[in-house]
Design a protein around this motif. Sequence first.
Motif, PDB file in Angstrom:
ATOM      1  N   ALA A   1       0.850  -1.196   0.000  1.00  0.00           N
ATOM      2  CA  ALA A   1       0.000   0.000   0.000  1.00  0.00           C
ATOM      3  C   ALA A   1       0.881   1.239   0.000  1.00  0.00           C
ATOM      4  CB  ALA A   1      -0.916  -0.002   1.222  1.00  0.00           C
ATOM      5  N   SER A   2       1.997   1.141   0.710  1.00  0.00           N
ATOM      6  CA  SER A   2       2.956   2.250   0.681  1.00  0.00           C
ATOM      7  C   SER A   2       4.335   1.728   1.071  1.00  0.00           C
ATOM      8  CB  SER A   2       2.504   3.369   1.642  1.00  0.00           C
ATOM      9  OG  SER A   2       2.488   2.889   2.960  1.00  0.00           O
ATOM     10  N   GLY A   3       5.365   2.513   0.800  1.00  0.00           N
ATOM     11  CA  GLY A   3       6.728   2.130   1.150  1.00  0.00           C
ATOM     12  C   GLY A   3       7.281   1.067   0.220  1.00  0.00           C
ATOM     13  N   ARG A   4       8.224   0.276   0.726  1.00  0.00           N
ATOM     14  CA  ARG A   4       8.881  -0.730  -0.101  1.00  0.00           C
ATOM     15  C   ARG A   4       9.013  -2.035   0.676  1.00  0.00           C
ATOM     16  NH1 ARG A   4      14.214  -1.747   1.222  1.00  0.00           N
ATOM     17  NH2 ARG A   4      15.136  -0.321   2.740  1.00  0.00           N
ATOM     18  N   PHE A   5       9.345  -3.104  -0.052  1.00  0.00           N
ATOM     19  CA  PHE A   5       9.631  -4.389   0.566  1.00  0.00           C
ATOM     20  C   PHE A   5      11.118  -4.443   0.874  1.00  0.00           C
ATOM     21  CE2 PHE A   5       9.352  -9.036   1.016  1.00  0.00           C
ATOM     22  CZ  PHE A   5       8.064  -9.162   1.528  1.00  0.00           C
ATOM     23  N   PHE A   6      11.550  -5.299   1.790  1.00  0.00           N
ATOM     24  CA  PHE A   6      13.007  -5.371   2.007  1.00  0.00           C
ATOM     25  C   PHE A   6      13.692  -6.051   0.826  1.00  0.00           C
ATOM     26  CE2 PHE A   6      12.081  -9.560   3.642  1.00  0.00           C
ATOM     27  CZ  PHE A   6      11.021  -9.404   4.531  1.00  0.00           C
ATOM     28  N   ASN A   7      14.945  -5.687   0.602  1.00  0.00           N
ATOM     29  CA  ASN A   7      15.678  -6.216  -0.550  1.00  0.00           C
ATOM     30  C   ASN A   7      16.816  -7.135  -0.099  1.00  0.00           C
ATOM     31  OD1 ASN A   7      17.643  -4.477   0.403  1.00  0.00           O
ATOM     32  ND2 ASN A   7      16.956  -2.801  -0.920  1.00  0.00           N
ATOM     33  N   ASP A   8      17.605  -7.593  -1.073  1.00  0.00           N
ATOM     34  CA  ASP A   8      18.687  -8.536  -0.764  1.00  0.00           C
ATOM     35  C   ASP A   8      19.691  -7.960   0.238  1.00  0.00           C
ATOM     36  OD1 ASP A   8      17.506 -10.308  -2.392  1.00  0.00           O
ATOM     37  OD2 ASP A   8      18.800  -9.908  -4.141  1.00  0.00           O
ATOM     38  N   LYS A   9      19.919  -6.657   0.111  1.00  0.00           N
ATOM     39  CA  LYS A   9      20.882  -6.011   1.024  1.00  0.00           C
ATOM     40  C   LYS A   9      20.366  -6.049   2.460  1.00  0.00           C
ATOM     41  CE  LYS A   9      23.898  -1.963   1.318  1.00  0.00           C
ATOM     42  NZ  LYS A   9      23.672  -1.702   2.755  1.00  0.00           N
ATOM     43  N   ASP A  10      19.076  -5.745   2.627  1.00  0.00           N
ATOM     44  CA  ASP A  10      18.472  -5.814   3.966  1.00  0.00           C
ATOM     45  C   ASP A  10      18.675  -7.201   4.557  1.00  0.00           C
ATOM     46  OD1 ASP A  10      17.420  -3.187   3.941  1.00  0.00           O
ATOM     47  OD2 ASP A  10      15.718  -3.868   2.722  1.00  0.00           O
ATOM     48  N   VAL A  11      18.534  -8.238   3.675  1.00  0.00           N
ATOM     49  CA  VAL A  11      18.676  -9.618   4.153  1.00  0.00           C
ATOM     50  C   VAL A  11      20.124  -9.904   4.543  1.00  0.00           C
ATOM     51  CG1 VAL A  11      18.506 -12.051   3.475  1.00  0.00           C
ATOM     52  CG2 VAL A  11      16.674 -10.453   2.864  1.00  0.00           C
ATOM     53  N   SER A  12      21.056  -9.504   3.664  1.00  0.00           N
ATOM     54  CA  SER A  12      22.452  -9.839   3.960  1.00  0.00           C
ATOM     55  C   SER A  12      22.994  -9.002   5.125  1.00  0.00           C
ATOM     56  CB  SER A  12      23.321  -9.677   2.704  1.00  0.00           C
ATOM     57  OG  SER A  12      23.220  -8.344   2.249  1.00  0.00           O
ATOM     58  N   ASP A  13      22.433  -7.810   5.365  1.00  0.00           N
ATOM     59  CA  ASP A  13      22.881  -6.947   6.470  1.00  0.00           C
ATOM     60  C   ASP A  13      22.166  -7.215   7.784  1.00  0.00           C
ATOM     61  OD1 ASP A  13      24.487  -5.802   4.635  1.00  0.00           O
ATOM     62  OD2 ASP A  13      23.428  -3.864   4.536  1.00  0.00           O
ATOM     63  N   TRP A  14      21.262  -8.187   7.806  1.00  0.00           N
ATOM     64  CA  TRP A  14      20.421  -8.446   8.988  1.00  0.00           C
ATOM     65  C   TRP A  14      19.722  -7.166   9.447  1.00  0.00           C
ATOM     66  CZ3 TRP A  14      25.065 -10.329  12.439  1.00  0.00           C
ATOM     67  CH2 TRP A  14      25.815 -11.312  11.737  1.00  0.00           C
ATOM     68  N   SER A  15      19.251  -6.392   8.488  1.00  0.00           N
ATOM     69  CA  SER A  15      18.665  -5.083   8.809  1.00  0.00           C
ATOM     70  C   SER A  15      17.448  -5.213   9.708  1.00  0.00           C
ATOM     71  CB  SER A  15      18.209  -4.385   7.522  1.00  0.00           C
ATOM     72  OG  SER A  15      19.307  -4.118   6.719  1.00  0.00           O
ATOM     73  N   LYS A  16      17.304  -4.235  10.583  1.00  0.00           N
ATOM     74  CA  LYS A  16      16.136  -4.227  11.452  1.00  0.00           C
ATOM     75  C   LYS A  16      15.035  -3.369  10.813  1.00  0.00           C
ATOM     76  CE  LYS A  16      18.506  -3.314  15.279  1.00  0.00           C
ATOM     77  NZ  LYS A  16      18.613  -3.024  16.738  1.00  0.00           N
ATOM     78  N   VAL A  17      14.516  -3.902   9.709  1.00  0.00           N
ATOM     79  CA  VAL A  17      13.440  -3.220   8.991  1.00  0.00           C
ATOM     80  C   VAL A  17      12.238  -4.164   8.952  1.00  0.00           C
ATOM     81  CG1 VAL A  17      14.915  -1.787   7.534  1.00  0.00           C
ATOM     82  CG2 VAL A  17      14.287  -4.099   6.786  1.00  0.00           C
ATOM     83  N   CYS A  18      11.063  -3.605   8.780  1.00  0.00           N
ATOM     84  CA  CYS A  18       9.881  -4.479   8.715  1.00  0.00           C
ATOM     85  C   CYS A  18       8.819  -3.925   7.780  1.00  0.00           C
ATOM     86  CB  CYS A  18       9.306  -4.708  10.107  1.00  0.00           C
ATOM     87  SG  CYS A  18       8.653  -3.238  10.889  1.00  0.00           S
ATOM     88  N   VAL A  19       8.009  -4.889   7.277  1.00  0.00           N
ATOM     89  CA  VAL A  19       6.842  -4.544   6.448  1.00  0.00           C
ATOM     90  C   VAL A  19       5.627  -5.021   7.231  1.00  0.00           C
ATOM     91  CG1 VAL A  19       5.654  -4.992   4.270  1.00  0.00           C
ATOM     92  CG2 VAL A  19       8.158  -4.798   4.321  1.00  0.00           C
ATOM     93  N   ILE A  20       4.642  -4.126   7.426  1.00  0.00           N
ATOM     94  CA  ILE A  20       3.540  -4.496   8.335  1.00  0.00           C
ATOM     95  C   ILE A  20       2.196  -4.594   7.605  1.00  0.00           C
ATOM     96  CG2 ILE A  20       4.725  -3.524  10.345  1.00  0.00           C
ATOM     97  CD1 ILE A  20       2.940  -1.079  10.132  1.00  0.00           C
ATOM     98  N   GLY A  21       1.312  -5.392   8.190  1.00  0.00           N
ATOM     99  CA  GLY A  21      -0.033  -5.580   7.631  1.00  0.00           C
ATOM    100  C   GLY A  21      -1.004  -4.522   8.123  1.00  0.00           C
ATOM    101  N   LYS A  22      -2.187  -4.522   7.519  1.00  0.00           N
ATOM    102  CA  LYS A  22      -3.197  -3.506   7.775  1.00  0.00           C
ATOM    103  C   LYS A  22      -3.659  -3.483   9.242  1.00  0.00           C
ATOM    104  CE  LYS A  22      -6.595  -0.731   6.111  1.00  0.00           C
ATOM    105  NZ  LYS A  22      -7.496  -0.706   7.238  1.00  0.00           N
ATOM    106  N   THR A  23      -3.785  -4.671   9.825  1.00  0.00           N
ATOM    107  CA  THR A  23      -4.254  -4.743  11.214  1.00  0.00           C
ATOM    108  C   THR A  23      -3.285  -4.039  12.161  1.00  0.00           C
ATOM    109  OG1 THR A  23      -5.219  -6.873  10.650  1.00  0.00           O
ATOM    110  CG2 THR A  23      -5.083  -6.359  12.985  1.00  0.00           C
ATOM    111  N   ILE A  24      -1.996  -4.205  11.903  1.00  0.00           N
ATOM    112  CA  ILE A  24      -0.978  -3.579  12.758  1.00  0.00           C
ATOM    113  C   ILE A  24      -1.108  -2.058  12.667  1.00  0.00           C
ATOM    114  CG2 ILE A  24       1.497  -3.544  13.339  1.00  0.00           C
ATOM    115  CD1 ILE A  24       0.414  -6.374  13.204  1.00  0.00           C
TER     116      ILE A  24
END
Length: 687
Positions: free
Chosen positions: A411-434
Amino acid sequence: MLRRLTAAKDNTRDRRHNKENVLNMTDLIRIENVTKTFRMGEVEVRALRGISLVIKQGEFVSIMGSSGSGKTTLMDILGCLSKPTSGQYFLSGQPVENLDDNQLSDIRNYQIGFVFQTFNLLSRTAAITNVELPLLYSGVNKKERRSLARQALQAVGLEHRANHFPNELSGGERQRVAIARALVGNPQIILADEPTGNLDSASGKEIMELFKELHKQGKTIILVTHDKEVALYAERTIHIRDGKKIEDNLNHNTTEDISPIKKEAHRRTSFVGNLISGFSSGYKGLLSNKMRTFLTTLGIIIGVAAVIGTLGIGEGAKQQITSQIEKLGSNVVMVFPSRAESKEEALEWRGRSPGLTYNDIIAIENKIASAENVAPQIRSNERVKYLDKYWDTTIMGTSQPYRYIRNLELASGRFFNDKDVSDWSKVCVIGKTIVDELFDGKDPIGEEVRIKDELFTVIGVLTEKGRVGWEDFDDQILIPFTTAQKRFTGSDQINAIFIQARTSELAPVLQTDLEELLFELHNKVDDFRIRSQEQFQETIEQTANTMKLMLACIAAIALLVGGIGIMNIMLVSVTERTREIGIRKAVGAKRRDILVQFLIESTILALVGGLLGIVGGFLFANTLGNLFVGAGMMGPRFARGTEGQSVVTLSSILLSFGFAVIVGIFFGMYPANKASKLDPIEALRYE
Ligand code: ADP
Ligand code: MG
């Protein structure tokens, strides 16, 4: 007009020859040595002990005798309502003995009009309809029935009472209606069994004048009476005592100019026309007892409602599943870890296999050509906090391809990418209920939420998707799986691998390739299970079908119980209306006519039940159905919106309605058959 009377006995020998039959055509009725014996257990009642007599066409004969002398028994035989125990009866030279049930009905219908002491009118039916009755069974169409009945009522001076019910008429009037009924089919013979017995003398006189008039018109009239004065209206009087003829005299009155009987052909009605009139009478009968009708149909109502309702719910659930499967993503194969089944197996496996790890994913991506997207899944349930609010939800550790496998939209923003995965980034994508629970209308992108003492930056929000089974796509937080491993599980194990095949044709190939590859990678240890989305779907559908079948069985039982209810009430109805059946048979109804009449009634019961049941089924499907599903009893819960409502299909309506009608006919068959086989005499005597 004088006639020489010969005792029947004198002719007995000649009668055996056909030639003689032709010569004696004017002998309308001829009985020879007729006996009738009633057997009542041990006791034999010899009602007739050998009577012979001849009645010529156009005669007016009275039969006298004390009560119990056998007059009614004789009349019943003459009227083809019963057969003699021995002896013979020739009607217009034809031996009656050899005629079957239908032919006897025809004789009663076309050749004989019966008038009874107790009138025997159908009580819930208007005078004119009573008069029409014989014509109904000779298949005269409705319009002509009406006009002939009106003429007959006119002939007995009662046209102004046509629409009155019998209980609104005096005794004399009722008997005149009965005479009109006897006349309406224009029969040659009128049989009257003590027609004035229940009447005052003035009414009796009127009735006798009517008979005299009919005689003038050429009818052959046989009349039973106690009353000498009544008997004197006839030309000839036969006395019987103890079942034997003791006297046979001419009276000293003569009738002049008898006009010949004119017989016109009636216009016939079709079978369908008969059915329609059967329907209207059946429907009236049922209306006269509304409460009983309703209670009787209750079983059918419940049965039909249950069939439609449950099939509707089942169908709704099925459509639900199909749309949910689409949400889950197509051509998806899943790999889950699996435990050893025995201690021996556990020992054998120990230390050999690394379990499900990211290595498996890399291998699948590199070595299996049929795999399009591959993603891991690490699940845990955690509490997530934002400022002073918190919410318990599912944390899903995964990688970027998961988005395509599950058809997730942002709905907005972005999904995490390969870099986020390899960096163990503390990012998140949340659902509507949250978003709804924690952010209160505020834009969550860029905000930080706390999960298990770690701060995560919200980088994307998913569009609303609803839930499938226990998986609520809106109540989830997606994070890189590496972050989940490092921060939460502290292990390199993965809960599941999702693999999407390039095409649906490749899904089976993908499964076998996966099986081989993983078996190798895990050092020939079978510690994983492969499941496809289709298998998952089949399982759910099977459950739904089993449920449907079970409910349909219950519904069928309800219909069966309803059918038994109908049978029960129809049996009561047959007993209640025994006299009515006797009357109908006496005026010429055939077995088939009675059978159809009662079958129509039971079918109407089932039809009414079926129609009400359809209404009930809709209500059931829409209210109870949603309740069931809402309580999670149907497996997958219904999503918001229109999908997930139960779906009442036309086929389920037709199925249950048809079934109800079949039940009505089937269970109506036995009572209707019983009614049709009733003996007319016994039915008429029934109190
Ligand atoms: P009537 O009409 O002259 O009064 P019925 O013909 O009715 O006499 O009866 C003649 C005799 O036959 C009587 O004794 C009567 O009890 C007996 N009877 C008539 N019908 C039956 C029957 N269905 N079963 C047993 N007995 C009968
Ligand atoms: Mg009698």
